[in-house]
Design a protein around this motif. Structure first.
Motif, PDB file in Angstrom:
ATOM      1  N   GLY A 138       1.437  -1.190   0.080  1.00 47.16           N
ATOM      2  CA  GLY A 138      -0.556  -0.414  -0.102  1.00 47.16           C
ATOM      3  C   GLY A 138       1.195   1.155   0.029  1.00 47.16           C
ATOM      4  N   PRO A 139       0.214   2.738   0.120  1.00 48.33           N
ATOM      5  CA  PRO A 139       1.054   3.741   0.239  1.00 48.33           C
ATOM      6  C   PRO A 139       1.903   3.844   1.404  1.00 48.33           C
ATOM      7  CG  PRO A 139      -1.575   3.882  -0.427  1.00 48.33           C
ATOM      8  CD  PRO A 139      -1.304   2.676  -0.604  1.00 48.33           C
ATOM      9  N   GLY A 140       3.162   4.279   0.701  1.00 44.69           N
ATOM     10  CA  GLY A 140       3.906   4.142   2.040  1.00 44.69           C
ATOM     11  C   GLY A 140       4.316   2.728   2.244  1.00 44.69           C
ATOM     12  N   GLN A 141       4.389   1.687   1.261  1.00 45.11           N
ATOM     13  CA  GLN A 141       5.307   1.140   1.566  1.00 45.11           C
ATOM     14  C   GLN A 141       6.377  -0.102   0.673  1.00 45.11           C
ATOM     15  OE1 GLN A 141       1.801  -2.328   2.152  1.00 45.11           O
ATOM     16  NE2 GLN A 141       2.422  -2.603   4.410  1.00 45.11           N
ATOM     17  N   THR A 142       7.357  -0.316   1.355  1.00 44.27           N
ATOM     18  CA  THR A 142       8.296  -0.501   0.105  1.00 44.27           C
ATOM     19  C   THR A 142       8.888  -2.080  -0.298  1.00 44.27           C
ATOM     20  OG1 THR A 142      10.201   1.785   0.399  1.00 44.27           O
ATOM     21  CG2 THR A 142      10.812  -0.469  -0.616  1.00 44.27           C
ATOM     22  N   ILE A 143       8.536  -2.393  -1.330  1.00 50.55           N
ATOM     23  CA  ILE A 143       8.889  -4.006  -1.076  1.00 50.55           C
ATOM     24  C   ILE A 143      10.235  -4.208  -2.315  1.00 50.55           C
ATOM     25  CG2 ILE A 143       7.460  -6.045  -2.526  1.00 50.55           C
ATOM     26  CD1 ILE A 143       5.958  -4.990  -0.628  1.00 50.55           C
ATOM     27  N   GLY A 144      10.941  -4.903  -1.477  1.00 47.84           N
ATOM     28  CA  GLY A 144      12.445  -4.802  -1.925  1.00 47.84           C
ATOM     29  C   GLY A 144      12.595  -6.411  -2.785  1.00 47.84           C
ATOM     30  N   ILE A 145      12.724  -6.937  -4.425  1.00 50.17           N
ATOM     31  CA  ILE A 145      12.971  -7.999  -4.490  1.00 50.17           C
ATOM     32  C   ILE A 145      13.956  -8.341  -4.786  1.00 50.17           C
ATOM     33  CG2 ILE A 145      12.033  -9.005  -6.940  1.00 50.17           C
ATOM     34  CD1 ILE A 145       9.769  -7.303  -7.025  1.00 50.17           C
ATOM     35  N   VAL A 146      14.819  -9.594  -4.613  1.00 45.14           N
ATOM     36  CA  VAL A 146      16.183  -9.750  -5.074  1.00 45.14           C
ATOM     37  C   VAL A 146      16.449 -11.316  -5.988  1.00 45.14           C
ATOM     38  CG1 VAL A 146      16.690 -10.980  -2.641  1.00 45.14           C
ATOM     39  CG2 VAL A 146      18.397  -9.891  -3.968  1.00 45.14           C
ATOM     40  N   GLY A 147      17.359 -11.620  -5.916  1.00 46.25           N
ATOM     41  CA  GLY A 147      16.933 -13.251  -6.505  1.00 46.25           C
ATOM     42  C   GLY A 147      18.576 -13.187  -7.564  1.00 46.25           C
ATOM     43  N   PRO A 148      18.933 -14.389  -7.916  1.00 49.45           N
ATOM     44  CA  PRO A 148      19.865 -14.342  -9.117  1.00 49.45           C
ATOM     45  C   PRO A 148      19.551 -13.898 -10.390  1.00 49.45           C
ATOM     46  CG  PRO A 148      19.027 -16.884  -8.517  1.00 49.45           C
ATOM     47  CD  PRO A 148      18.417 -15.687  -7.021  1.00 49.45           C
ATOM     48  N   PRO A 149      21.060 -13.203 -11.469  1.00 49.14           N
ATOM     49  CA  PRO A 149      20.010 -13.184 -13.004  1.00 49.14           C
ATOM     50  C   PRO A 149      18.760 -14.533 -13.173  1.00 49.14           C
ATOM     51  CG  PRO A 149      22.285 -13.334 -12.219  1.00 49.14           C
ATOM     52  CD  PRO A 149      22.386 -14.138 -11.022  1.00 49.14           C
ATOM     53  N   GLY A 150      18.160 -13.761 -14.059  1.00 50.18           N
ATOM     54  CA  GLY A 150      17.435 -14.803 -15.102  1.00 50.18           C
ATOM     55  C   GLY A 150      16.605 -15.649 -13.579  1.00 50.18           C
ATOM     56  N   SER A 151      16.266 -14.473 -12.788  1.00 49.59           N
ATOM     57  CA  SER A 151      14.887 -15.065 -11.632  1.00 49.59           C
ATOM     58  C   SER A 151      13.892 -14.565 -11.863  1.00 49.59           C
ATOM     59  CB  SER A 151      15.537 -15.199 -10.232  1.00 49.59           C
ATOM     60  OG  SER A 151      15.229 -13.724 -10.131  1.00 49.59           O
ATOM     61  N   GLY A 152      13.558 -13.759 -12.355  1.00 51.29           N
ATOM     62  CA  GLY A 152      12.021 -13.394 -13.403  1.00 51.29           C
ATOM     63  C   GLY A 152      11.975 -12.098 -12.467  1.00 51.29           C
ATOM     64  N   LYS A 153      13.126 -11.291 -11.611  1.00 53.56           N
ATOM     65  CA  LYS A 153      13.110 -10.151 -10.700  1.00 53.56           C
ATOM     66  C   LYS A 153      12.506  -8.954 -12.017  1.00 53.56           C
ATOM     67  CE  LYS A 153      16.990  -9.700  -9.755  1.00 53.56           C
ATOM     68  NZ  LYS A 153      17.979 -11.025 -10.926  1.00 53.56           N
ATOM     69  N   SER A 154      12.971  -8.342 -13.103  1.00 54.80           N
ATOM     70  CA  SER A 154      12.796  -7.949 -14.197  1.00 54.80           C
ATOM     71  C   SER A 154      10.781  -7.783 -14.752  1.00 54.80           C
ATOM     72  CB  SER A 154      13.542  -7.593 -14.952  1.00 54.80           C
ATOM     73  OG  SER A 154      14.948  -7.069 -14.866  1.00 54.80           O
ATOM     74  N   THR A 155      10.433  -8.978 -15.079  1.00 57.17           N
ATOM     75  CA  THR A 155      10.049  -9.164 -15.203  1.00 57.17           C
ATOM     76  C   THR A 155       8.358  -9.082 -14.214  1.00 57.17           C
ATOM     77  OG1 THR A 155      10.869 -11.329 -16.143  1.00 57.17           O
ATOM     78  CG2 THR A 155       8.348 -11.270 -16.081  1.00 57.17           C
TER      79      THR A 155
END
Length: 631
Positions: free
Chosen positions: A399-416
Motif C-alpha cells: 500500500g501507499p508508503g510501503q516498499t517491496i524489495g525484490i532480490v534473486g540470482p540473474p534470470g530469476s524473473g525480477k525484471s519480469t
C-alpha cells in the motif's frame, strides 16, 4: 572460428514475427497486395484522375504523330511524281505545324502526368510512413523482443519506397501502354490488316517474356530485401556499439562482416539487373524483328501499288513510338514485382495486432488508495501451454508508503515482475490489481501514467538535459524539473555545466557516465509523481553514498506511494517493508531484512557474501545455487 568473422546466423535466418508461410508464394496474396496499394492510391482521387487522364491525352496526341508524318511523306512523294510545288510546300508546312503543335501538347500532358503520378506516390508514402511509425508505438514489448531494429528500418524505408513508386512506374505505365497499343492497334488494323498484324506481332512474345521475368524478379526482390535488412542490421549494431568496436580494436572484424553482407546484396542486385536487361534485350529484338517484317512486306506492297509510301511510313512511325514503352515494359514488370514484395513486407508489420492493448470498454484508472496486489501471478513469454514459466505463483501486496524489495540470482524473473505492473506484458495466470481493479480492465495510457518504471539500462534521447527529464510532461515548469533533479542528486552536476539544463545529451546519453544516466532516468520518472514507483536495479551504477542521498531526498515522495525496489545490492533494499527472494520464477523466501538474515537461508548467504565477503561465503552461496541432483 570462421563463424566469428561472418554475419551471425540470427541475422541470416530472418525474424520470428516475420516467418514466411506457404501463402507468401501464392499469386492470390500477391494480387491482394497490389490491389491494396491501388486502393491506397485512390484515397487521392483528383490527383489520380489528373495523372490517368493526362496520360491518356498524351498517348492520344502521340498517336496523331504517325498520321501527320504519313501525310507529309505522301505530299512529298506526290511532288516528286510531278505534283504542284506550291501545293506540296503548303501541305508540308501544314503537316510540320501540326506535328510541332501535337508534339508540344504531348510534351505538356506528359509533364503533367509525370508530376501528378509522382505526387500520388509521395502522398501515400507520407501517410504510410506515419501509419507505420504510429503502429510501432502500439506494438507490444514481446514484438520488439524478437525483432531487430535494422529490419524495421528496412521495412519502413526501403520497402515503403517500392510501394511509393508503384503508381507512377506501374499503374500509370500500364494505362499508357494500353492506350498506345489498344487505340493504335485499331487504327493500324483498320488501315491494313496484314501490316497491322505484323506491327503487333511482337506484343504476345513480349507479354510472355514479361510474365516470366516478373516471377523471377519477384523472388529476387524478396531475397534482396532480406539481404538489405541484414546489411542494415549489421550497420545499426556497429554504430550502436561503436565504442565497444574501438575498445576491442575490432574494426577489421566489423569490416569483414559488413563486406560479407554487402557483397551478397551486390551479387543479388547484379542477378536482378541481369534478368531485367536480358529480358528487355530479347523484347527489343522481337520489336525490331517485327519492324523489319513490316518494312519488307510493306515495301513490297508499295512497289505493287497496293499502299502509299506515306501509309508505310505511318506504320513504321507507330512502331517507333512503341519502342520506348516496349523498352520500359521491363521496368514496369520490375515495378509490379517490387511493389508486391515490398508491399507484402510493409503490410506484414502494419497488420500485426498488439498482444497487449486496451480491452473493449476499458476505463481510466482512478487511484483512490493506490494498493498494488499480485494474486498468484504466472507468466510465460510464449503462448504454448508447455512453455517454461518465467514466473509462477507470485503473490504480494503493498500500500501507499510501503516498499517491496525484490532480490534473486540473474534470470530469476525480477525484471519480469517490474514489466508486468505497467502491462508491458500480460500475465498468463492470476491477476494484478490496483485498488482491487484488474489492470487489464483499465486503459494502458492511464495505467502507465500511474506506474513509473526506472530501468537499469537508462535510454536517453539526443536532446537537452531539460528535455530528457521532462520527457513524460514536456510542459512541466522549470522548478519542477529542477526539484526532480535535486531529488535524483543531479542538480549540482547540471549547474556546473556551461549550458546548464540546455546542455545537449549525446546519442543514447554517451556524454554522461553510467551513474549520471541512471540519475537522470530516476529524475525523469519521479518528476511525474506516479502512484507506483518501480526501481529495476536502477542504482547499479550509482555509488552507495549517492544512493543513500537519493533515498533520503525522495523520502517524502515514497511515503505517499507504493515503491518496488529490485536490486542485486542488498544495501538498496534492506530498508524495505518486505523483501522477496526470487529463484526460478518463484518466491522462495520473504520477510524483513532482519527476519531473513535470522532464517539462515539464501538471503543470509547473499548478505554475508556482500557484507563480509570471504571464501567460505562464496562457496556456501555457490553450493546453494548449484542444481539439485535429479533436476
Amino acid at each position: 572460428m570462421a563463424a566469428r568473422y561472418g554475419v551471425p546466423d540470427r541475422l541470416r535466418r530472418g525474424l520470428g514475427p516475420f516467418a514466411k508461410t506457404d501463402d507468401d508464394s501464392r499469386g492470390g496474396v500477391e494480387f491482394k497486395v497490389l490491389m491494396r496499394i491501388a486502393r491506397l492510391n485512390l484515397r487521392h482521387p483528383w490527383r489520380v484522375l489528373i495523372a490517368v487522364s493526362t496520360t491518356v491525352i498524351a498517348a492520344l496526341f502521340q498517336l496523331m504523330i504517325p498520321q501527320f508524318l504519313g501525310d507529309a511523306v505522301d505530299h512529298a512523294h506526290g511532288f516528286l511524281a510531278g505534283g504542284s510545288e506550291e501545293d506540296a510546300k503548303a501541305a508540308l508546312f501544314t503537316a510540320a505545324a501540326l506535328l510541332l503543335g501535337v508534339s508540344a501538347l504531348r510534351g505538356l500532358f506528359t509533364m503533367l502526368h509525370n508530376y501528378f503520378g509522382e505526387s500520388v506516390g509521395h502522398c501515400i508514402a507520407s501517410r504510410l510512413r506515419m501509419d507505420f511509425y504510429r503502429h510501432l508505438q502500439r506494438l507490444s514489448f514481446s514484438f520488439f523482443d524478437r525483432v531487430h531494429t535494422g529490419e524495421l528500418i528496412t521495412r519502413g524505408m526501403l520497402d515503403l519506397e517500392g510501394v511509393r513508386m508503384f503508381f507512377n512506374t506501374g499503374l500509370v505505365r500500364v494505362v499508357l501502354l494500353a492506350t498506345l497499343i489498344g487505340i493504335g492497334s485499331y487504327l493500324l488494323l483498320s488501315a491494313d490488316l496484314v501490316l497491322g498484324l505484323l506491327s503487333l506481332s511482337f506484343v504476345p512474345f513480349v507479354a510472355w517474356r514479361s510474365s516470366a521475368a516478373r516471377l523471377k524478379l519477384r523472388w529476387m526482390w524478396l531475397l534482396l530485401q532480406d539481404r538489405m535488412a541484414v546489411l542494415t542490421q549489421v550497420m545499426e549494431e556497429n554504430l550502436g556499439g561503436i565504442r565497444v568496436v574501438r575498445a576491442f580494436a575490432a574494426q577489421i572484424h566489423e569490416m569483414r562482416k559488413f563486406d560479407d553482407s554487402s557483397l551478397k546484396a551486390l551479387a543479388l542486385a547484379y542477378q536482378r539487373v541481369g534478368i531485367r536487361v536480358r529480358n528487355t534485350t530479347v523484347m527489343t529484338f522481337a520489336y525490331f524483328l517485327a519492324m523489319g517484317l513490316v518494312l519488307w512486306v510493306g515495301g513490297l506492297r508499295v512497289l505493287e501499288g497496293e499502299i502509299t509510301v506515306g501509309t508505310l511510313a505511318e506504320f513504321l512511325a507507330f512502331m517507333t513510338i512503341l519502342q520506348m514503352p516496349v523498352r520500359q515494359l521491363g521496368m514496369m514488370v520490375n515495378s509490379f514485382a517490387r511493389a508486391s514484395i515490398c508491399g507484402g513486407r510493409f503490410f506484414e508489420v502494419l497488420d500485426l495486432k498488439p498482444r497487449v492493448q486496451d480491452r473493449p470498454g476499458a476505463e481510466e484508472l482512478v487511484i483512490r488508495e493506490g494498493v498494488l496486489r499480485f494474486e498468484d501471478v504466472d507468466f510465460a513469454f510464449a503462448d504454448d501451454e508447455s512453455a517454461h514459466k518465467a514466473l509462477s505463483g507470485i503473490s504480494f501486496e503493498a500500500g501507499p508508503g510501503q516498499t517491496i524489495g525484490i532480490v534473486g540470482p540473474p534470470g530469476s524473473g525480477k525484471s519480469t515482475i517490474a514489466h508486468l505492473i505497467p502491462r508491458f506484458y500480460d500475465v498468463t495466470g492470476g491477476r494484478i490489481t490496483i485498488d482491487g481493479r484488474d489492470i487489464r480492465d483499465v486503459t494502458l495510457e492511464s495505467l502507465r501514467r500511474a506506474v513509473g518504471v526506472v530501468q537499469q539500462d537508462s535510454f536517453l534521447f539526443t536532446a537537452s538535459i531539460e528535455n530528457n527529464v521532462a520527457y513524460g510532461d514536456p510542459w512541466a515548469v522549470d522548478e519542477r524539473i529542477a526539484r526532480a533533479n535535486r531529488d535524483a542528486q543531479l542538480h549540482e552536476y547540471v549547474g556546473r555545466l556551461p549550458m546548464g539544463y540546455q546542455t545537449l545529451v549525446g546519442e543514447r546519453g554517451v556524454s554522461l557516465s553510467g551513474g549520471q544516466r541512471q540519475r537522470l532516468s530516476i529524475a525523469r520518472s519521479i518528476m511525474l509523481e506516479p502512484a507506483i514507483l518501480v526501481f529495476d536495479d536502477s542504482t547499479a551504477s550509482i555509488d552507495a553514498a549517492t544512493e543513500q542521498r537519493i533515498r533520503a531526498a525522495t523520502k517524502d515522495l515514497t511515503e505517499k506511494r507504493v515503491t518496488i525496489v529490485i536490486s542485486h545490492r542488498l544495501s538498496s533494499l534492506m530498508h524495505a517493508d518486505e523483501i522477496l527472494f526470487i529463484e526460478e520464477g518463484r518466491i522462495v523466501e520473504r520477510g524483513r531484512h532482519d527476519e531473513l538474515v535470522a532464517a539462515g537461508g539464501r538471503y543470509k548467504d547473499l548478505y554475508e557474501l556482500q557484507i563480509r565477503p570471504g571464501e567460505d561465503s562464496v562457496i556456501r552461496f555457490a553450493d546453494r545455487d548449484a542444481p539439485k541432483k535429479g533436476t
